[in-house]
Enzyme design. Sequence first.
Site, PDB file in Angstrom:
ATOM      1  N   GLY A  22      -9.578  -8.387  -0.603  1.00  0.00           N
ATOM      2  CA  GLY A  22      -8.237  -8.619  -0.367  1.00  0.00           C
ATOM      3  C   GLY A  22      -7.841 -10.096  -0.498  1.00  0.00           C
ATOM      4  O   GLY A  22      -6.674 -10.460  -0.972  1.00  0.00           O
ATOM      5  N   LYS A  62     -19.339 -13.527   3.141  1.00  0.00           N
ATOM      6  CA  LYS A  62     -20.691 -13.079   3.602  1.00  0.00           C
ATOM      7  C   LYS A  62     -21.391 -12.395   2.663  1.00  0.00           C
ATOM      8  O   LYS A  62     -21.426 -11.659   1.703  1.00  0.00           O
ATOM      9  CB  LYS A  62     -20.063 -11.886   4.417  1.00  0.00           C
ATOM     10  CG  LYS A  62     -19.254 -12.069   5.674  1.00  0.00           C
ATOM     11  CD  LYS A  62     -18.635 -11.043   6.250  1.00  0.00           C
ATOM     12  CE  LYS A  62     -17.047 -11.282   6.674  1.00  0.00           C
ATOM     13  NZ  LYS A  62     -16.224 -10.468   5.849  1.00  0.00           N
ATOM     14  N   GLY A  95     -13.839  -3.173   0.250  1.00  0.00           N
ATOM     15  CA  GLY A  95     -15.248  -2.865   0.309  1.00  0.00           C
ATOM     16  C   GLY A  95     -15.238  -1.630  -0.867  1.00  0.00           C
ATOM     17  O   GLY A  95     -16.575  -1.620  -1.430  1.00  0.00           O
ATOM     18  N   ARG A 121       0.761  -1.328   0.116  1.00  0.00           N
ATOM     19  CA  ARG A 121       0.049  -0.015  -0.133  1.00  0.00           C
ATOM     20  C   ARG A 121       1.032   1.233  -0.139  1.00  0.00           C
ATOM     21  O   ARG A 121       0.455   2.150  -0.530  1.00  0.00           O
ATOM     22  CB  ARG A 121      -0.862  -0.056   1.288  1.00  0.00           C
ATOM     23  CG  ARG A 121      -2.183  -0.912   1.023  1.00  0.00           C
ATOM     24  CD  ARG A 121      -3.090  -0.934   2.130  1.00  0.00           C
ATOM     25  NE  ARG A 121      -4.062  -1.647   1.635  1.00  0.00           N
ATOM     26  CZ  ARG A 121      -5.122  -2.041   2.730  1.00  0.00           C
ATOM     27  NH1 ARG A 121      -4.784  -2.012   3.839  1.00  0.00           N
ATOM     28  NH2 ARG A 121      -6.204  -2.703   2.386  1.00  0.00           N
TER      29      ARG A 121
HETATM   30  P1  ADP Z   1     -12.416 -11.129  -0.266  1.00  0.00           P
HETATM   31  O1  ADP Z   1     -11.535 -10.503   0.584  1.00  0.00           O
HETATM   32  O2  ADP Z   1     -11.758 -11.385  -1.644  1.00  0.00           O
HETATM   33  O3  ADP Z   1     -13.430  -9.861  -0.544  1.00  0.00           O
HETATM   34  P2  ADP Z   1     -14.050 -12.772   1.312  1.00  0.00           P
HETATM   35  O4  ADP Z   1     -13.248 -12.004   2.475  1.00  0.00           O
HETATM   36  O5  ADP Z   1     -15.532 -12.390   1.017  1.00  0.00           O
HETATM   37  O6  ADP Z   1     -13.169 -12.485   0.092  1.00  0.00           O
HETATM   38  O7  ADP Z   1     -14.012 -14.269   1.699  1.00  0.00           O
HETATM   39  C1  ADP Z   1     -12.469 -14.812   1.912  1.00  0.00           C
HETATM   40  C2  ADP Z   1     -12.898 -15.841   3.113  1.00  0.00           C
HETATM   41  O8  ADP Z   1     -13.840 -16.629   2.731  1.00  0.00           O
HETATM   42  C3  ADP Z   1     -11.415 -16.657   3.261  1.00  0.00           C
HETATM   43  O9  ADP Z   1     -11.047 -16.550   4.454  1.00  0.00           O
HETATM   44  C4  ADP Z   1     -11.951 -18.208   2.498  1.00  0.00           C
HETATM   45  O10 ADP Z   1     -11.366 -19.144   3.752  1.00  0.00           O
HETATM   46  C5  ADP Z   1     -13.225 -17.983   3.264  1.00  0.00           C
HETATM   47  N1  ADP Z   1     -14.204 -19.039   2.589  1.00  0.00           N
HETATM   48  C6  ADP Z   1     -14.237 -19.332   1.217  1.00  0.00           C
HETATM   49  N2  ADP Z   1     -14.931 -20.404   1.103  1.00  0.00           N
HETATM   50  C7  ADP Z   1     -15.417 -21.088   2.245  1.00  0.00           C
HETATM   51  C8  ADP Z   1     -15.997 -22.129   2.745  1.00  0.00           C
HETATM   52  N3  ADP Z   1     -16.840 -22.942   1.722  1.00  0.00           N
HETATM   53  N4  ADP Z   1     -16.118 -22.468   3.889  1.00  0.00           N
HETATM   54  C9  ADP Z   1     -15.680 -21.435   4.573  1.00  0.00           C
HETATM   55  N5  ADP Z   1     -14.902 -20.232   4.389  1.00  0.00           N
HETATM   56  C10 ADP Z   1     -14.734 -20.240   3.044  1.00  0.00           C
HETATM   57 MG    MG Z   2     -11.651 -10.571   2.722  1.00  0.00          MG
END
Ligand code: ADP
Ligand code: MG
Length: 394
Positions: free
Chosen positions: A352, A199, A375, A37
């Site tokens: 992330g 989420k 976000g 960053r």
């Molecule tokens: P990003 O940071 O790319 O926006 P998120 O924070 O929404 O993504 O989601 C990432 C998290 O989701 C990771 O920690 C991953 O381990 C978890 N995850 C993905 N698939 C599953 C699953 N089937 N069961 C539990 N956790 C999951």
């Molecule tokens: Mg994340």
Amino acid sequence: MAAKTIAELDLQGRRVFIRVDFNVPLTPAGGVSDATRIRESLPTITHAIERGARVVLASHLGRPKGRPRPEFSMLPVAAYLAEALGQDVVLADEPAGDGAKKVVNDLRDGGVAILENLRFTPGEEANDENFSRALAAYADVYVNDAFGTAHRAHASTVGMVKYVSNKGMGFLMDREAKMLSKLLGEVARPFVAIIGGAKVLDKIGLLESLLGRADAVCLGGAMANTFLCAKGASMGRSLVESSKLPIARAFLAKAEASGVQILLPRDLVVAEDAKALAGTVVSATQVPDDRAALDIGPESIAEVSGVLARARTVFWNGPMGVFEAQPFAAGTIAVAKALAQVMGGTTVVGGGDSVAAVHRAGVASSITHISTGGGASLEFIEGKKLPGLAALES
Ligand code: ADP
Ligand code: MG
């Protein structure tokens, strides 16, 4: 009027306040563990120095909850920056006040100062007027290069901006806005969105906005578990957001009416938990009671890869599984690789964990744009106007 960029602003001899995103991860010993960053904002900072600006940098770091906490000091960031720039970086011992004022007043042309962590005072996140005015008093020119915080209306991103007439985007902010805009309005089709991660509630706004725009939406990760469950599948011990089942059902009904293709996993890799050394593949409708779905299976990978092979525009957010654990990384790594193969189109990754997966897969250089904002990138793609960007228009 559209926001200017820093290249269009007169900086010579002026106090140029640059809101940066230096919210970097720290090592247990208090050093900077990943300086990405900081490096991302160097072009903006260097430009200001070269133009003879008196550079005042400001950022938040971690969650000090509105009071000074030494473990969230900007000190390690200032040290890293001084090294990277090859010049002194003076750290004010507070975000605003007499000490900060003196540091700013003592700046020479081409000099750099950094304020202490903005979240050492509750006024930052509360977008407090007094704090906004205090920050504005350090600025002849305001530049925002903190895309990752642009979706928040805080004192340093919105409140102070109305008190400074010369304002614009840093180079990082400008690039984010330009690249993410490519996914709004007219796009080369098919436009495919891959949405995974955890989420549902955080991403439902994005999913709904994609219904009017994307040709296909592929769901994966824990997100898909909730949708599979909403369709009646038994999900065993999988992570399912039970309270979001009605939202998921409503979304699937809307999707059906809209004609957008929604792809849910056909098969899943399941195990007792994410610590397991290996998983087994089951049909996506039948996760055994004592197993959790932790990745998409080979059939699902083939299907998503096929959809991506025909896509011309792709947005990806959220991993397909618990990719942090090697036995459950295959789906996520396959999506990253398929994204890198999209020919002559636009591929954008935000979030992330998804960005980390792209680096892990070694395909970062083949992606059109990797967003620095989690976000913020989701809200931008959703079509929302980010307050930090809106404040720069005049
Ligand atoms: P990003 O940071 O790319 O926006 P998120 O924070 O929404 O993504 O989601 C990432 C998290 O989701 C990771 O920690 C991953 O381990 C978890 N995850 C993905 N698939 C599953 C699953 N089937 N069961 C539990 N956790 C999951
Ligand atoms: Mg994340």
